[in-house]
Write a protein that holds these residues in place. Structure first.
Motif, PDB file in Angstrom:
ATOM      1  N   PRO A 151      69.485  20.423  41.816  1.00 36.33           N
ATOM      2  CA  PRO A 151      69.972  20.065  40.490  1.00 36.33           C
ATOM      3  C   PRO A 151      69.174  18.896  39.927  1.00 36.33           C
ATOM      4  O   PRO A 151      68.850  17.958  40.649  1.00 36.33           O
ATOM      5  CB  PRO A 151      71.441  19.688  40.736  1.00 36.33           C
ATOM      6  CG  PRO A 151      71.532  19.373  42.199  1.00 36.33           C
ATOM      7  CD  PRO A 151      70.531  20.260  42.851  1.00 36.33           C
ATOM      8  N   GLU A 152      68.823  18.970  38.662  1.00 32.23           N
ATOM      9  CA  GLU A 152      67.998  17.943  38.028  1.00 32.23           C
ATOM     10  C   GLU A 152      68.789  16.644  37.882  1.00 32.23           C
ATOM     11  O   GLU A 152      69.940  16.641  37.453  1.00 32.23           O
ATOM     12  CB  GLU A 152      67.539  18.444  36.657  1.00 32.23           C
ATOM     13  CG  GLU A 152      66.525  17.578  35.965  1.00 32.23           C
ATOM     14  CD  GLU A 152      65.094  17.901  36.351  1.00 32.23           C
ATOM     15  OE1 GLU A 152      64.187  17.547  35.593  1.00 32.23           O
ATOM     16  OE2 GLU A 152      64.880  18.507  37.420  1.00 32.23           O
ATOM     17  N   MET A 153      68.148  15.511  38.245  1.00 29.34           N
ATOM     18  CA  MET A 153      68.781  14.195  38.219  1.00 29.34           C
ATOM     19  C   MET A 153      67.917  13.205  37.449  1.00 29.34           C
ATOM     20  O   MET A 153      66.741  13.456  37.205  1.00 29.34           O
ATOM     21  CB  MET A 153      68.967  13.662  39.651  1.00 29.34           C
ATOM     22  CG  MET A 153      69.641  14.595  40.638  1.00 29.34           C
ATOM     23  SD  MET A 153      71.350  15.004  40.239  1.00 29.34           S
ATOM     24  CE  MET A 153      72.121  13.389  40.216  1.00 29.34           C
TER      25      MET A 153
ATOM     26  N   SER B 260      75.922  15.641  44.832  1.00 26.18           N
ATOM     27  CA  SER B 260      76.874  16.743  44.970  1.00 26.18           C
ATOM     28  C   SER B 260      77.609  17.016  43.667  1.00 26.18           C
ATOM     29  O   SER B 260      77.895  18.164  43.325  1.00 26.18           O
ATOM     30  CB  SER B 260      77.891  16.440  46.081  1.00 26.18           C
ATOM     31  OG  SER B 260      77.258  16.387  47.334  1.00 26.18           O
ATOM     32  N   GLU B 261      77.914  15.943  42.940  1.00 28.28           N
ATOM     33  CA  GLU B 261      78.571  16.106  41.641  1.00 28.28           C
ATOM     34  C   GLU B 261      77.684  16.925  40.705  1.00 28.28           C
ATOM     35  O   GLU B 261      78.156  17.805  39.980  1.00 28.28           O
ATOM     36  CB  GLU B 261      78.862  14.746  41.018  1.00 28.28           C
ATOM     37  CG  GLU B 261      79.528  14.829  39.649  1.00 28.28           C
ATOM     38  CD  GLU B 261      79.666  13.479  38.976  1.00 28.28           C
ATOM     39  OE1 GLU B 261      79.791  13.454  37.728  1.00 28.28           O
ATOM     40  OE2 GLU B 261      79.634  12.452  39.676  1.00 28.28           O
ATOM     41  N   ALA B 262      76.381  16.650  40.724  1.00 24.23           N
ATOM     42  CA  ALA B 262      75.448  17.380  39.872  1.00 24.23           C
ATOM     43  C   ALA B 262      75.389  18.852  40.246  1.00 24.23           C
ATOM     44  O   ALA B 262      75.305  19.728  39.372  1.00 24.23           O
ATOM     45  CB  ALA B 262      74.061  16.761  39.974  1.00 24.23           C
TER      46      ALA B 262
ATOM     47  N   THR C 131      66.854  16.519  52.832  1.00 19.35           N
ATOM     48  CA  THR C 131      66.833  17.763  52.071  1.00 19.35           C
ATOM     49  C   THR C 131      68.199  17.965  51.425  1.00 19.35           C
ATOM     50  O   THR C 131      69.224  17.923  52.111  1.00 19.35           O
ATOM     51  CB  THR C 131      66.513  18.960  52.991  1.00 19.35           C
ATOM     52  OG1 THR C 131      65.218  18.774  53.558  1.00 19.35           O
ATOM     53  CG2 THR C 131      66.543  20.264  52.220  1.00 19.35           C
ATOM     54  N   PHE C 132      68.219  18.200  50.114  1.00 17.29           N
ATOM     55  CA  PHE C 132      69.510  18.410  49.471  1.00 17.29           C
ATOM     56  C   PHE C 132      69.959  19.841  49.738  1.00 17.29           C
ATOM     57  O   PHE C 132      69.259  20.790  49.405  1.00 17.29           O
ATOM     58  CB  PHE C 132      69.437  18.150  47.965  1.00 17.29           C
ATOM     59  CG  PHE C 132      70.797  18.184  47.331  1.00 17.29           C
ATOM     60  CD1 PHE C 132      71.689  17.151  47.544  1.00 17.29           C
ATOM     61  CD2 PHE C 132      71.206  19.268  46.579  1.00 17.29           C
ATOM     62  CE1 PHE C 132      72.962  17.184  46.995  1.00 17.29           C
ATOM     63  CE2 PHE C 132      72.467  19.311  46.021  1.00 17.29           C
ATOM     64  CZ  PHE C 132      73.354  18.258  46.230  1.00 17.29           C
ATOM     65  N   PRO C 133      71.130  20.029  50.347  1.00 19.50           N
ATOM     66  CA  PRO C 133      71.527  21.344  50.858  1.00 19.50           C
ATOM     67  C   PRO C 133      71.966  22.323  49.777  1.00 19.50           C
ATOM     68  O   PRO C 133      72.340  21.935  48.665  1.00 19.50           O
ATOM     69  CB  PRO C 133      72.698  21.003  51.784  1.00 19.50           C
ATOM     70  CG  PRO C 133      73.307  19.783  51.168  1.00 19.50           C
ATOM     71  CD  PRO C 133      72.140  18.991  50.635  1.00 19.50           C
TER      72      PRO C 133
END
Length: 452
Positions: free
Chosen positions: A153-155, A389-391, A351-353
């Motif tokens: 997800p873009e941040m 995680s919210e994103a 790594t973002f899961p």
């Protein structure tokens, strides 16, 4: 069947692929290899290792599966991997058992029968375990041809020390108008809000930000493609905003993402923020060690105040090639990496899961967990995974990738970079880009309409 007719039929199959709402178009995977022994094999695995954790991952798998060895060949980049696989397919030999691919490229190999339909191993029953976005990108003909490693997800990442000097509160940047006003203040300090050179390395951030703006620069319907780079409402919004940043010298247009100069600028504070995928923390920690404690992350600015719209930037997955004679053991390895302890280890190393069970776990968002302490310290004590995680749970607009995504990325750098060098307007550059995309699609056998 004439060669043109063959290309047209293949194009029709390829054009089924969308990020949201994948439809079945027929076709089947011809598994040219064999399943082999799931407990005994010498596997060859191609991919990249941006987190420097591959040896530990493979050691863990081999410890649990003493009859299986994994030889990892580091290909360097996603583009190199795709090229090497294409060459092995053309040669009819030399492909690995397991290959790491960027999500948008998976189906172009699946439709030609060069990847294994993983539903033959029961992978189709695992869908609910993954976030919908990453999982959906890996389907062809309603069947999974790869398993997601991560999601993106873009941040908005920003350097608080630089923002403080400029009198900017990063947490108050809620809209792109807020971002623009902040960029002017940051520039007054001598730093740049961000960089964008219009190179091929900025293609994925482009698609992510245009996606979030509601843009549909290309629409795919069977073998029909409509290109609309400058008249589409979302593209108009995106182009106008970027042009303003270029004209007012608010972004560094001489530095490309992932270059040595990019890393130096992140490390010395001359680039103050990035809009990029949630997988960035570990890369930022490696690129900007001198800025430990200064960087922060927050949600992506919105086009309309009060919205909570996200988009995906990147993502990678593991697939089994049809040349593999060890497909059963290869799937066992993929399970470990995407559903088992390997997925947990990758999440611990940055790594973002894409696996829901990890994102929803208390350990993943626990600021006191050992796996989070180093990252949170780098980000000034923020609970980074909680924010990411919210994103991942935010809504996304409908968006498609072109079925010739690799060409689109390369051509992007050729056609868009002149606008960032102020040789032409961004609208002119995107109009030319659309023309080139339409010409290539026609050459590939698609029925392409270019609307601007």
């Amino acid at each position: 069947m004439t060669s043109h007719r063959f290309t047209r039929v293949l194009a029709s199959v390829l054009a089924c692929v969308t990020i949201v709402g994948i439809s079945a178009c027929g076709g089947s995977n011809a598994n040219k290899g064999s399943q082999g022994d799931e407990n005994k094999a010498d596997l060859v695995f191609w991919g990249w290792d941006s987190g420097n954790s591959m040896k530990r991952l493979i050691d863990g798998f081999e410890s649990e599966n003493p009859g299986i060895t994994v030889k990892f060949n580091a290909t360097g980049t996603a583009s190199n991997t795709q090229t090497a696989l294409s060459n092995a397919i053309a040669a009819g030999k030399g492909a690995p058992d397991v290959v790491m691919l960027e999500d948008p490229t998976v189906t172009q190999f699946a439709v030609t029968g060069d990847l294994v339909d993983l539903s033959s191993f029961g992978a189709d029953k695992e869908a609910d375990k993954f976030a919908a976005g990453p999982w959906g990108k890996l389907q062809y003909n309603s069947k999974p041809y790869a398993m997601p490693i991560d999601s993106g997800p873009e941040m908005l990442f920003y350097n608080k020390a630089v923002f403080d000097k400029a009198g900017v509160d990063g947490e108050k940047i809620k809209t792109w108008d807020d971002y623009y006003e902040a960029a002017k203040k940051v520039r007054a300090t001598g730093a740049y809000m961000t960089n964008n050179s219009g190179s091929a390395m900025e293609y994925q951030p482009f698609t992510a930000q245009a996606w979030q703006a509601g843009a549909r620069p290309w629409k795919v319907d069977g073998d029909k493609i409509t290109i609309d780079m400058t008249n589409d409402a979302g593209m108009k919004k995106y182009i106008a905003f970027q042009q303003k940043l270029i004209d007012e010298d608010l972004i560094n247009t001489q530095i490309a993402n992932w270059s040595d100069e990019w890393n130096r600028s992140l490390n010395d504070g001359s680039i103050a923020s990035l809009t990029i995928g949630a997988w960035m923390p570990v890369n930022l920690m490696n690129a900007a060690p001198d800025q430990k404690g200064n960087w922060r992350v927050t949600q992506l600015p919105q086009w309309n105040e009060g919205d909570q719209v996200s988009s995906e930037d990147g993502g990678s997955a593991l697939a089994i090639t049809s040349q593999s004679k060890n497909q059963a053991a290869a799937y066992k390895f993929i399970q470990y990496m995407t559903l088992g302890k390997g997925a947990e280890l990758m999440a611990q190393t940055g790594t973002f899961p894409s696996l829901k069970s990890i994102m929803d776990s208390k350990e993943f968002t626990d600021p006191n967990a050992e796996s989070n302490k180093k990252t949170n310290e780098f980000f000034g004590g923020q609970n980074v995974n909680e924010i990411l995680s919210e994103a991942a749970k935010r809504s996304v607009n409908e968006f498609q990738y072109l079925p010739y995504n690799a060409f689109a990325q390369t051509e992007f750098g050729d056609d868009i970079s002149p606008a960032y060098n102020k040789k032409e307007s961004l609208q002119e550059a995107f109009a030319n880009y659309g023309k080139k995309l339409a010409e290539h699609g026609t050459q590939q056998g698609y029925d392409v309409t270019n609307e601007g």
